[in-house]
Design a protein around this motif. Structure first.
Motif, PDB file in Angstrom:
ATOM      1  N   MET A   1       0.831  -1.209   0.000  1.00 57.31           N
ATOM      2  CA  MET A   1       0.000   0.000   0.000  1.00 57.31           C
ATOM      3  C   MET A   1       0.865   1.258   0.000  1.00 57.31           C
ATOM      4  SD  MET A   1      -2.908   1.099   2.681  1.00 57.31           S
ATOM      5  CE  MET A   1      -2.867   2.869   2.739  1.00 57.31           C
ATOM      6  N   THR A   2       0.504   2.222  -0.804  1.00 57.51           N
ATOM      7  CA  THR A   2       1.273   3.474  -0.825  1.00 57.51           C
ATOM      8  C   THR A   2       0.955   4.292   0.429  1.00 57.51           C
ATOM      9  OG1 THR A   2       1.015   3.458  -3.214  1.00 57.51           O
ATOM     10  CG2 THR A   2       1.816   5.497  -2.227  1.00 57.51           C
ATOM     11  N   ALA A  25     -11.916   4.668 -10.052  1.00 56.25           N
ATOM     12  CA  ALA A  25     -10.842   4.476  -9.065  1.00 56.25           C
ATOM     13  C   ALA A  25     -10.259   3.071  -9.183  1.00 56.25           C
ATOM     14  CB  ALA A  25     -11.381   4.707  -7.659  1.00 56.25           C
ATOM     15  N   ASP A  29      -6.388   2.391  -9.824  1.00 56.88           N
ATOM     16  CA  ASP A  29      -5.646   1.611  -8.821  1.00 56.88           C
ATOM     17  C   ASP A  29      -5.011   0.379  -9.463  1.00 56.88           C
ATOM     18  OD1 ASP A  29      -4.944   1.107  -6.039  1.00 56.88           O
ATOM     19  OD2 ASP A  29      -6.383  -0.536  -6.133  1.00 56.88           O
ATOM     20  N   GLU A  30      -5.790  -0.329 -10.294  1.00 59.47           N
ATOM     21  CA  GLU A  30      -5.269  -1.552 -10.926  1.00 59.47           C
ATOM     22  C   GLU A  30      -4.102  -1.248 -11.862  1.00 59.47           C
ATOM     23  OE1 GLU A  30      -9.538  -3.670 -10.738  1.00 59.47           O
ATOM     24  OE2 GLU A  30      -8.521  -3.843 -12.678  1.00 59.47           O
ATOM     25  N   ASP A  34       0.103   5.737  -8.263  1.00 55.26           N
ATOM     26  CA  ASP A  34       0.465   5.860  -6.846  1.00 55.26           C
ATOM     27  C   ASP A  34      -0.607   6.566  -6.009  1.00 55.26           C
ATOM     28  OD1 ASP A  34       3.171   4.808  -7.112  1.00 55.26           O
ATOM     29  OD2 ASP A  34       3.598   6.641  -8.241  1.00 55.26           O
ATOM     30  N   VAL A  36      -4.552   8.472  -5.933  1.00 51.48           N
ATOM     31  CA  VAL A  36      -5.842   8.841  -6.530  1.00 51.48           C
ATOM     32  C   VAL A  36      -6.302  10.104  -5.817  1.00 51.48           C
ATOM     33  CG1 VAL A  36      -8.171   8.124  -7.109  1.00 51.48           C
ATOM     34  CG2 VAL A  36      -6.418   6.407  -6.803  1.00 51.48           C
ATOM     35  N   THR A  71     -10.419   1.230  -3.926  1.00 55.39           N
ATOM     36  CA  THR A  71      -8.963   1.392  -4.067  1.00 55.39           C
ATOM     37  C   THR A  71      -8.223   0.472  -3.105  1.00 55.39           C
ATOM     38  OG1 THR A  71      -9.343   3.690  -4.665  1.00 55.39           O
ATOM     39  CG2 THR A  71      -7.119   3.125  -4.014  1.00 55.39           C
ATOM     40  N   ASP A  73      -4.245  -0.302  -3.386  1.00 61.32           N
ATOM     41  CA  ASP A  73      -2.866   0.123  -3.120  1.00 61.32           C
ATOM     42  C   ASP A  73      -2.646   1.630  -3.127  1.00 61.32           C
ATOM     43  OD1 ASP A  73      -1.921  -2.385  -2.758  1.00 61.32           O
ATOM     44  OD2 ASP A  73      -1.454  -2.695  -4.887  1.00 61.32           O
ATOM     45  N   ALA A  74      -3.385   2.323  -3.986  1.00 61.36           N
ATOM     46  CA  ALA A  74      -3.088   3.754  -4.165  1.00 61.36           C
ATOM     47  C   ALA A  74      -3.456   4.553  -2.918  1.00 61.36           C
ATOM     48  CB  ALA A  74      -3.859   4.288  -5.370  1.00 61.36           C
ATOM     49  N   VAL A  76      -5.254   7.525  -1.234  1.00 60.87           N
ATOM     50  CA  VAL A  76      -6.464   8.295  -1.588  1.00 60.87           C
ATOM     51  C   VAL A  76      -6.380   9.674  -0.924  1.00 60.87           C
ATOM     52  CG1 VAL A  76      -8.979   8.408  -1.398  1.00 60.87           C
ATOM     53  CG2 VAL A  76      -7.859   6.206  -1.823  1.00 60.87           C
TER      54      VAL A  76
END
Ligand code: KIV
Length: 268
Positions: A1-2, A25, A29-30, A34, A36, A71, A73-74, A76
């Motif tokens: 996760m970022t 989103a 994300d997919e 990095d 959103v 979402t 990994d990105a 938010v």
């Protein structure tokens, strides 16, 4: 996760795109973007307003929650809309906190100026990561007289450099630079320890952001600094026209898209 700390973990430029709903989103994300940004650009891009000024706190909160649900990994980031911050310090901090607590944002973005240095410090102190935003700040359109380039004169460029440093010192974890000369963005990036993310600010920022409608070619108009990487509007027009044609010609729905229950034979 970022995470806000991990944004610049490698040397790759940071990628950021806006999204205002769950399906968009999920795509962003997919693709491994990095960050959103649930930008208040939703005013023009998704809600049919002429500017970002009418966008409400509830609209941003609802869209942020939808984006956060889709979402993985990105990071938010929720954009604080006009008048949800900057009028009263305590109210600004509480509103920012609600975007984390109730809408599941990881951080907030605020259009910055001299008046947001202390707000940034206070938000950061209570645990709200803040992305600052300098250069063209569209919530000031009525004072700027349009969505014009910023920081083109020496005084204005120096003010942006000073404010960038002040927001970094106040605890901002990143800085958006919008519609400023590339050499100014390069100088700010060089001077700061936090990453810069540019839009219409040239190639020397630590990352880039675009409004999703501009990036995928969904809008009827896009600013001169944006590049369209697709023609989603054209694809949608083709699909909608094909649907209309299929329905009016009787081609759709066919047997393939229908089901018949044997037990209901008497009805026919
Ligand atoms: O609202 C928004 O989408 C933004 C980006 C253009 C940076 O502020």
């Amino acid at each position: 996760m970022t995470t806000t700390r991990g944004l610049r973990e490698d040397d790759d430029p940071i990628t950021m795109l806006t999204a205002y709903d769950a399906p968009t989103a999920a795509v962003v994300d997919e693709a491994g973007i990095d960050v959103v940004l649930v930008g208040d650009s939703m005013g023009n891009a998704a809600l049919g307003y002429d500017s970002t000024l009418p966008v409400t706190f509830d609209e941003v909160a609802s869209r942020t929650a939808a984006v956060a649900r889709a979402t993985g990994d990105a990071l938010v980031v929720a954009d604080m809309p006009f008048l949800s911050f900057g009028v009263d310090e305590a109210e600004s901090v509480r509103n920012a906190g609600r975007l984390l607590k109730e809408a599941n944002a990881d951080a907030v973005k605020i259009e910055s100026g001299p008046h947001t240095v202390e707000t940034t410090r206070r938000m950061t102190e209570v645990g709200i990561p803040v992305m600052a935003h300098l250069g063209l700040t569209p919530q000031h359109v009525n004072q700027l007289g349009g969505y014009t380039r910023q920081g083109t004169e020496q005084d204005a460029a120096e003010e942006i450099i000073d404010l960038a440093g002040a927001h970094a010192d106040a605890g901002a974890f990143a800085l958006v630079l919008e519609h400023v000369p590339a050499n100014l963005a390069g100088a700010v990036t060089e001077a700061l320890s936090i990453p810069t993310i540019g839009i219409g600010a040239g190639p020397d920022c630590d990352g880039q952001v675009l409004v999703i409608n501009d990036a995928v070619g969904l809008g009827e108009w896009s600013p001169p600094f944006a590049k369209q990487f697709g023609d989603v509007r054209g694809e949608m027009v083709d699909a909608v026209e094909a649907y209309k044609e299929a329905v009016t010609s009787g081609e759709f729905p066919s047997e393939e898209h229908s089901h018949v229950e044997e037990d209901l034979d008497d009805l026919y």
